[in-house]
Design a protein around this motif. Structure first.
Motif, PDB file in Angstrom:
ATOM      1  N   ALA A 178       0.838  -1.211   0.000  1.00 56.68           N
ATOM      2  CA  ALA A 178       0.000   0.000   0.000  1.00 56.68           C
ATOM      3  C   ALA A 178       0.867   1.252   0.000  1.00 56.68           C
ATOM      4  N   LYS A 179       1.922   1.223   0.808  1.00 57.35           N
ATOM      5  CA  LYS A 179       2.806   2.402   0.896  1.00 57.35           C
ATOM      6  C   LYS A 179       3.522   2.646  -0.443  1.00 57.35           C
ATOM      7  N   ALA A 180       3.927   1.533  -1.095  1.00 55.94           N
ATOM      8  CA  ALA A 180       4.683   1.672  -2.348  1.00 55.94           C
ATOM      9  C   ALA A 180       3.766   1.853  -3.561  1.00 55.94           C
ATOM     10  N   GLY A 181       2.468   1.675  -3.351  1.00 52.91           N
ATOM     11  CA  GLY A 181       1.522   1.865  -4.450  1.00 52.91           C
ATOM     12  C   GLY A 181       1.524   0.718  -5.445  1.00 52.91           C
ATOM     13  N   VAL A 182       1.743  -0.508  -4.936  1.00 58.16           N
ATOM     14  CA  VAL A 182       1.701  -1.680  -5.818  1.00 58.16           C
ATOM     15  C   VAL A 182       0.764  -2.718  -5.189  1.00 58.16           C
ATOM     16  N   THR A 183       0.492  -3.787  -5.937  1.00 54.74           N
ATOM     17  CA  THR A 183      -0.287  -4.877  -5.338  1.00 54.74           C
ATOM     18  C   THR A 183       0.670  -5.796  -4.561  1.00 54.74           C
ATOM     19  N   SER A 184       0.101  -6.591  -3.649  1.00 51.06           N
ATOM     20  CA  SER A 184       0.934  -7.378  -2.721  1.00 51.06           C
ATOM     21  C   SER A 184       1.859  -8.372  -3.429  1.00 51.06           C
ATOM     22  N   ASP A 185       1.430  -8.873  -4.577  1.00 52.45           N
ATOM     23  CA  ASP A 185       2.266  -9.855  -5.288  1.00 52.45           C
ATOM     24  C   ASP A 185       3.570  -9.247  -5.798  1.00 52.45           C
ATOM     25  N   LYS A 186       3.683  -7.938  -5.771  1.00 52.59           N
ATOM     26  CA  LYS A 186       4.911  -7.282  -6.251  1.00 52.59           C
ATOM     27  C   LYS A 186       5.936  -7.105  -5.118  1.00 52.59           C
ATOM     28  N   VAL A 187       5.569  -7.552  -3.904  1.00 43.44           N
ATOM     29  CA  VAL A 187       6.443  -7.356  -2.740  1.00 43.44           C
ATOM     30  C   VAL A 187       6.979  -8.709  -2.292  1.00 43.44           C
ATOM     31  N   THR A 188       8.303  -8.816  -2.108  1.00 46.31           N
ATOM     32  CA  THR A 188       8.911 -10.075  -1.638  1.00 46.31           C
ATOM     33  C   THR A 188       9.911  -9.765  -0.517  1.00 46.31           C
ATOM     34  N   GLY A 189      10.274 -10.819   0.215  1.00 44.21           N
ATOM     35  CA  GLY A 189      11.377 -10.703   1.178  1.00 44.21           C
ATOM     36  C   GLY A 189      11.055  -9.951   2.459  1.00 44.21           C
ATOM     37  N   ILE A 190       9.766  -9.891   2.816  1.00 39.26           N
ATOM     38  CA  ILE A 190       9.408  -9.249   4.089  1.00 39.26           C
ATOM     39  C   ILE A 190       9.422 -10.344   5.164  1.00 39.26           C
ATOM     40  N   THR A 191      10.064 -10.056   6.282  1.00 37.83           N
ATOM     41  CA  THR A 191      10.276 -11.086   7.305  1.00 37.83           C
ATOM     42  C   THR A 191       9.601 -10.718   8.617  1.00 37.83           C
ATOM     43  N   ILE A 192       9.079 -11.745   9.286  1.00 36.44           N
ATOM     44  CA  ILE A 192       8.653 -11.604  10.680  1.00 36.44           C
ATOM     45  C   ILE A 192       9.644 -12.391  11.524  1.00 36.44           C
ATOM     46  N   TRP A 193      10.210 -11.720  12.510  1.00 38.73           N
ATOM     47  CA  TRP A 193      11.144 -12.367  13.436  1.00 38.73           C
ATOM     48  C   TRP A 193      10.440 -12.583  14.778  1.00 38.73           C
ATOM     49  N   GLY A 194      10.642 -13.765  15.355  1.00 38.13           N
ATOM     50  CA  GLY A 194      10.300 -13.972  16.758  1.00 38.13           C
ATOM     51  C   GLY A 194       8.936 -14.548  17.046  1.00 38.13           C
ATOM     52  N   ASN A 195       8.244 -13.878  17.964  1.00 36.57           N
ATOM     53  CA  ASN A 195       7.011 -14.403  18.548  1.00 36.57           C
ATOM     54  C   ASN A 195       5.790 -13.880  17.793  1.00 36.57           C
ATOM     55  N   HIS A 196       4.730 -14.678  17.715  1.00 38.14           N
ATOM     56  CA  HIS A 196       3.441 -14.159  17.221  1.00 38.14           C
ATOM     57  C   HIS A 196       2.773 -13.433  18.390  1.00 38.14           C
ATOM     58  N   SER A 197       3.260 -12.221  18.624  1.00 36.87           N
ATOM     59  CA  SER A 197       2.771 -11.420  19.750  1.00 36.87           C
ATOM     60  C   SER A 197       3.151  -9.983  19.426  1.00 36.87           C
ATOM     61  N   ALA A 198       2.866  -9.099  20.333  1.00 29.94           N
ATOM     62  CA  ALA A 198       3.169  -7.684  20.081  1.00 29.94           C
ATOM     63  C   ALA A 198       4.667  -7.385  20.098  1.00 29.94           C
ATOM     64  N   THR A 199       5.513  -8.364  20.467  1.00 35.15           N
ATOM     65  CA  THR A 199       6.970  -8.118  20.389  1.00 35.15           C
ATOM     66  C   THR A 199       7.563  -8.547  19.042  1.00 35.15           C
ATOM     67  N   GLN A 200       6.767  -9.185  18.196  1.00 33.75           N
ATOM     68  CA  GLN A 200       7.298  -9.626  16.893  1.00 33.75           C
ATOM     69  C   GLN A 200       7.958  -8.445  16.174  1.00 33.75           C
ATOM     70  N   TYR A 201       8.945  -8.788  15.317  1.00 33.11           N
ATOM     71  CA  TYR A 201       9.616  -7.719  14.572  1.00 33.11           C
ATOM     72  C   TYR A 201       9.370  -7.898  13.069  1.00 33.11           C
ATOM     73  N   PRO A 202       8.463  -7.091  12.515  1.00 32.62           N
ATOM     74  CA  PRO A 202       8.293  -7.099  11.061  1.00 32.62           C
ATOM     75  C   PRO A 202       9.423  -6.289  10.423  1.00 32.62           C
ATOM     76  N   ASP A 203      10.133  -6.903   9.505  1.00 32.19           N
ATOM     77  CA  ASP A 203      11.394  -6.354   8.989  1.00 32.19           C
ATOM     78  C   ASP A 203      11.292  -6.229   7.462  1.00 32.19           C
ATOM     79  N   ALA A 204      11.358  -5.008   6.988  1.00 30.15           N
ATOM     80  CA  ALA A 204      11.258  -4.786   5.533  1.00 30.15           C
ATOM     81  C   ALA A 204      12.608  -4.430   4.923  1.00 30.15           C
ATOM     82  N   TRP A 205      13.676  -4.460   5.735  1.00 31.88           N
ATOM     83  CA  TRP A 205      14.966  -3.934   5.246  1.00 31.88           C
ATOM     84  C   TRP A 205      15.582  -4.800   4.157  1.00 31.88           C
ATOM     85  N   HIS A 206      15.182  -6.061   4.076  1.00 27.48           N
ATOM     86  CA  HIS A 206      15.699  -6.926   3.007  1.00 27.48           C
ATOM     87  C   HIS A 206      14.645  -7.146   1.930  1.00 27.48           C
ATOM     88  N   GLY A 207      13.516  -6.442   2.071  1.00 24.59           N
ATOM     89  CA  GLY A 207      12.413  -6.627   1.137  1.00 24.59           C
ATOM     90  C   GLY A 207      12.678  -5.979  -0.215  1.00 24.59           C
TER      91      GLY A 207
END
Ligand SMILES: NC(=O)C1=CN([C@@H]2O[C@H](COP(=O)(O)OP(=O)(O)OC[C@H]3O[C@@H](n4cnc5c(N)ncnc54)[C@H](O)[C@@H]3O)[C@@H](O)[C@H]2O)C=CC1
Ligand SMILES: O=C(O)CCC(=O)C(=O)O
Length: 336
Positions: free
Chosen positions: A170-199
């Motif tokens: 949404a931020k980049a103005g593309v559809t989701s299939d155009k985005v790759t390499g987004i990572t979630i690190w850790g716990n499925h909780s509010a401490t999880q770290y969504p990381d787009a730096w390698h995306g």
């Protein structure tokens, strides 16, 4: 040659996630339309009638790849000779309950289910834990199933990955299939770290870094992260029910990629931390970027981790270590 049927059990089968998930599996969207499925539904006795209603609906869908459907409240029957176990059923947090109370209630459930899988499921069974607290429930099930390889246990963080991917798109103005390499690190909780730096984002035919496509590093370090961390709570506040359709879609994505392969794409799965290069304590069920091939996941190692990211990887690992310690102490006391 026709494939032999895959025996798949879904627990919490009368619940709201399962209502979406069972149809995805039965239609062939998860394992392929050419893969016959023997579907087994497990829930508690009070939900037997509701399950029977879902069986009628599944039957009425006339899905070609649904070979059989069984609804049961007997865990032994449900887990016998199973190829894939999707553990959705769990004890929900009730008003006034502390997180540790919920951990304790679920520790008993996942201990019993792990032990039963160990005894009656196929040794090749693949187990996906969805019921919260998913990572620690998975750790417990794994611990009580010592004859099933640790590789065969995982917990769901794909919903978080899909949420993060959709935010970047949404931020980049593309559809989701155009985005790759987004990572979630850790716990499925509010401490999880969504990381787009390698995306990466494919924009106008050219692949660029997600950070360049978003062009807002302050957002990537703040609102992007908190939006994903709190998305479950936001859906709950709006719907007065927790995420179900999106959770079912994510379960389908996770199982598809694990079993049929991710074709080189990174996906996030909470899996045993074992020899990873990110300093995550051994043995935790921690969400990493992985690739999947031939039914096996492999952590994507060697990614550059900034100081900013390192701190966040540690916070969520610390939370998981605390949950694991609490659950182990509780189970020890309970069996004394
Ligand atoms: N990891 C993730 O990304 C997500 C996890 N969740 C979690 O998934 C779980 C299920 O969510 P919903 O389907 O919305 O809940 P729900 O309350 O609609 O359904 C849960 C079902 O599980 C059954 N159940 C409880 N204990 C059981 C047991 N020991 N054996 C078999 N069945 C049992 C209940 O009777 C109920 O029918 C919850 O723990 C929820 O927090 C939900 C969304 C995302
Ligand atoms: O937030 C919860 O406890 C249930 C739903 C959930 O895990 C999510 O939507 O991510």
């Amino acid at each position: 040659m026709a494939k032999s049927p895959m025996r798949v059990v879904v627990t919490g089968a009368a619940g709201q996630i399962s209502y979406s998930l069972l149809a995805l599996i039965a239609r062939g969207d998860v394992f392929g339309r050419d893969q016959p499925v023997d579907l087994v539904m497990l829930d508690l006795p009070f939900a037997k009638d509701a399950m029977e209603g879902v069986v009628m609906e599944l039957t009425d869908c006339a899905f070609p790849s649904l070979k059989s459907v069984t609804a049961t409240c007997d865990q032994t029957e449900a887990f016998t000779d199973i190829d894939v176990a999707v553990l959705v059923g769990a004890f929900p947090r009730k008003p006034g309950m502390e997180r540790n109370d919920m951990l304790a209630k679920n520790a008993e459930i996942f201990k019993a289910q792990g032990a039963l899988l160990n005894t009656v499921a196929k040794k090749t069974v693949k187990v996906l834990v969805v019921g919260n607290p998913a990572n620690t429930n998975c750790l417990i099930a794994q611990k009580y199933a010592p004859t099933i390889p640790k590789q065969n246990f995982s917990a769901l963080t794909r919903l978080d990955q899909n949420r993060a991917t959709a935010q970047i798109a949404a931020k980049a103005g593309v559809t989701s299939d155009k985005v790759t390499g987004i990572t979630i690190w850790g716990n499925h909780s509010a401490t999880q770290y969504p990381d787009a730096w390698h995306g990466k984002v494919n924009k106008d035919g050219a692949e660029v870094a997600a950070s360049a496509a978003c062009n807002d590093n302050a957002w990537l370090k703040s609102d992007f992260i908190t939006t994903v961390q709190k998305r479950g709570a936001a859906v709950l506040a709006a719907r007065k029910l927790s995420s179900a359709m999106s959770a079912a879609k994510a379960i389908g994505d996770h199982l598809h990629d694990w079993i049929c392969g991710s074709e080189g794409r990174w996906v996030s799965m909470a899996v045993t931390s074992d020899g990873n290069k990110y300093g995550v304590p051994e043995g935790l069920i921690y969400s990493f970027p992985v690739t999947c091939q031939d039914g096996t996941w492999t952590v994507v190692n060697g990614l550059e981790i900034s100081e900013f990211s390192r701190e966040k990887l540690t916070v969520t690992a610390d939370e998981l270590s605390g949950e694991a310690k609490y659950a182990a102490e509780f189970l020890e006391k309970a069996s004394a």
